[in-house]
Motif scaffolding. Structure first.
Motif, PDB file in Angstrom:
ATOM      1  N   GLU A  58       0.824  -1.206   0.000  1.00  0.00           N
ATOM      2  CA  GLU A  58       0.000   0.000   0.000  1.00  0.00           C
ATOM      3  C   GLU A  58       0.859   1.257   0.000  1.00  0.00           C
ATOM      4  OE1 GLU A  58      -2.457  -0.533   3.417  1.00  0.00           O
ATOM      5  OE2 GLU A  58      -3.515  -2.268   2.576  1.00  0.00           O
ATOM      6  N   SER A  59       1.959   1.223   0.761  1.00  0.00           N
ATOM      7  CA  SER A  59       2.812   2.412   0.856  1.00  0.00           C
ATOM      8  C   SER A  59       3.412   2.781  -0.491  1.00  0.00           C
ATOM      9  CB  SER A  59       3.933   2.164   1.877  1.00  0.00           C
ATOM     10  OG  SER A  59       4.765   1.089   1.453  1.00  0.00           O
ATOM     11  N   GLN A  60       3.737   1.781  -1.314  1.00  0.00           N
ATOM     12  CA  GLN A  60       4.313   2.054  -2.632  1.00  0.00           C
ATOM     13  C   GLN A  60       3.312   2.771  -3.535  1.00  0.00           C
ATOM     14  OE1 GLN A  60       6.177  -1.348  -4.529  1.00  0.00           O
ATOM     15  NE2 GLN A  60       5.829  -0.524  -6.574  1.00  0.00           N
ATOM     16  N   VAL A  61       2.089   2.289  -3.514  1.00  0.00           N
ATOM     17  CA  VAL A  61       1.029   2.920  -4.314  1.00  0.00           C
ATOM     18  C   VAL A  61       0.754   4.324  -3.798  1.00  0.00           C
ATOM     19  CG1 VAL A  61      -1.409   2.762  -4.984  1.00  0.00           C
ATOM     20  CG2 VAL A  61       0.003   0.690  -4.893  1.00  0.00           C
ATOM     21  N   MET A  62       0.758   4.483  -2.483  1.00  0.00           N
ATOM     22  CA  MET A  62       0.488   5.783  -1.875  1.00  0.00           C
ATOM     23  C   MET A  62       1.569   6.804  -2.243  1.00  0.00           C
ATOM     24  SD  MET A  62      -0.662   4.219   1.812  1.00  0.00           S
ATOM     25  CE  MET A  62      -0.985   5.735   2.700  1.00  0.00           C
ATOM     26  N   LYS A  63       2.808   6.382  -2.161  1.00  0.00           N
ATOM     27  CA  LYS A  63       3.902   7.293  -2.491  1.00  0.00           C
ATOM     28  C   LYS A  63       3.821   7.724  -3.950  1.00  0.00           C
ATOM     29  CE  LYS A  63       8.921   7.813  -2.504  1.00  0.00           C
ATOM     30  NZ  LYS A  63      10.234   7.238  -2.086  1.00  0.00           N
ATOM     31  N   GLN A  64       3.587   6.775  -4.852  1.00  0.00           N
ATOM     32  CA  GLN A  64       3.516   7.095  -6.269  1.00  0.00           C
ATOM     33  C   GLN A  64       2.370   8.061  -6.562  1.00  0.00           C
ATOM     34  OE1 GLN A  64       5.890   6.029  -8.545  1.00  0.00           O
ATOM     35  NE2 GLN A  64       4.876   7.649  -9.734  1.00  0.00           N
ATOM     36  N   ARG A  97      10.494  13.860   0.000  1.00  0.00           N
ATOM     37  CA  ARG A  97       9.736  14.222   1.204  1.00  0.00           C
ATOM     38  C   ARG A  97       8.888  13.061   1.725  1.00  0.00           C
ATOM     39  NH1 ARG A  97       6.166  19.241  -0.148  1.00  0.00           N
ATOM     40  NH2 ARG A  97       5.849  19.183   2.122  1.00  0.00           N
ATOM     41  N   ILE A  98       8.866  11.956   0.977  1.00  0.00           N
ATOM     42  CA  ILE A  98       7.961  10.857   1.307  1.00  0.00           C
ATOM     43  C   ILE A  98       8.753   9.605   1.678  1.00  0.00           C
ATOM     44  CG2 ILE A  98       6.011   9.473   0.517  1.00  0.00           C
ATOM     45  CD1 ILE A  98       5.584  11.610  -1.672  1.00  0.00           C
ATOM     46  N   LEU A  99       8.511   9.085   2.873  1.00  0.00           N
ATOM     47  CA  LEU A  99       9.137   7.850   3.310  1.00  0.00           C
ATOM     48  C   LEU A  99       8.069   6.758   3.385  1.00  0.00           C
ATOM     49  CD1 LEU A  99      10.623  10.382   4.871  1.00  0.00           C
ATOM     50  CD2 LEU A  99      11.941   8.528   5.891  1.00  0.00           C
ATOM     51  N   GLU A 100       8.495   5.517   3.142  1.00  0.00           N
ATOM     52  CA  GLU A 100       7.554   4.398   3.128  1.00  0.00           C
ATOM     53  C   GLU A 100       7.721   3.510   4.362  1.00  0.00           C
ATOM     54  OE1 GLU A 100       6.757   2.030  -0.412  1.00  0.00           O
ATOM     55  OE2 GLU A 100       8.076   3.396  -1.528  1.00  0.00           O
ATOM     56  N   GLU A 101       6.601   3.167   4.947  1.00  0.00           N
ATOM     57  CA  GLU A 101       6.539   2.100   5.961  1.00  0.00           C
ATOM     58  C   GLU A 101       5.745   0.987   5.299  1.00  0.00           C
ATOM     59  OE1 GLU A 101       5.116  -0.654   7.954  1.00  0.00           O
ATOM     60  OE2 GLU A 101       3.527   0.846   7.968  1.00  0.00           O
ATOM     61  N   ASN A 102       6.396  -0.089   4.889  1.00  0.00           N
ATOM     62  CA  ASN A 102       5.758  -1.077   4.020  1.00  0.00           C
ATOM     63  C   ASN A 102       5.622  -2.474   4.629  1.00  0.00           C
ATOM     64  OD1 ASN A 102       8.395  -1.957   3.967  1.00  0.00           O
ATOM     65  ND2 ASN A 102       8.751  -1.442   1.817  1.00  0.00           N
TER      66      ASN A 102
END
Length: 248
Positions: free
Chosen positions: A148-154, A165-170
């Motif tokens: 989900e985090s990958q889709v959210m960041k994109q 500015r965007i870090l992922e917790e995946n």
């Protein structure tokens, strides 16, 4: 007879409001429990007179059901009042806060509408306060192609937010893990532990509950929620909050 009709009417209403989320392809415990309860109430109201006629414990069964329904209503009201204490209107306190967007189901490489509403809210904050950084949270479910985090960041990058500015917790699979693993990322990157949690309004109480347990100073920023879906998610959230109080 009047009591029978009331039971049947309540049962029908529960079934109807539970069917609405299914039409949006949303199925979870907040849908199945009231749906099942509605069917049971309708059938009991329909056959109650016969049961009282042929079963010696008919009157006792009425008493048990009424007590059970009464306790459920009290529990629902009390927990709902507590949930409402989590409603917050975001007011920026400083530009060093960290924005934390809680994850939600994705389809293929796109966020669902509920998740898109959260991301749009986060986008508004990040655009207005360019010094803020963001942690998007959510692992990969069994029925999801990507975390989900990958889709959210994109999604945020496509809208114009600098990916730096965007870090992922995946890795997380729950709200509790969202905040637990986010804490590790924030500490590793020396970000502010004053966080702005972006999620739906009904989710804010539990999100802040876990945030405070992790030592965050948290503030909520609620996004838009489809009004047709509030009932089922509210019901599920009540159960989730009860679980958090007892087991977490």
């Amino acid at each position: 007879m009047i009591f029978n009709r009331i039971l049947m009417l309540v049962g029908i209403l529960l079934v109807l409001v539970s069917v609405i989320p299914i039409l949006f392809d949303i199925i979870h415990i907040g849908v199945w429990l009231p749906l099942t309860g509605g069917v049971c109430l309708f059938l009991y109201g329909m056959f109650r007179s016969r049961m009282r006629q042929y079963l010696q414990f008919g009157v006792k069964l009425d008493t048990i059901i009424l007590i059970f329904i009464g306790l459920l209503i009290v529990f629902f009201i009390v927990t709902s009042v507590i949930l409402m204490t989590g409603f917050q209107r975001y007011q920026n306190q400083n530009t060093t806060q960290t924005v934390v967007v809680l994850g939600c189901k994705v389809k293929e490489d796109q966020p669902t509408k509920m998740l898109a509403y959260r991301l749009n809210k986060a986008y508004d904050i990040l655009r207005k306060y360019p010094n803020m950084k963001c942690v998007v949270t959510g692992g990969q479910g069994e029925d999801e192609r990507y975390p989900e985090s990958q889709v959210m960041k994109q999604y945020l990058v496509d809208k114009g937010i600098d990916e730096e500015r965007i870090l992922e917790e995946n890795q997380s699979k729950s709200t509790q893990e969202n905040l637990k693993f986010t804490k590790q990322i924030i500490e590793q990157n020396q970000l502010s532990k004053e966080i702005v949690i972006v999620t739906d309004f009904f989710h804010q109480y539990r999100a802040n509950y876990y945030a405070h347990k992790e030592g965050f100073i948290s503030q909520g920023a609620s996004c838009y929620t489809n009004p047709y879906l509030v009932y089922s998610y509210w019901f599920r959230e009540i159960l989730a909050v009860a679980k958090a109080w007892v087991f977490d």
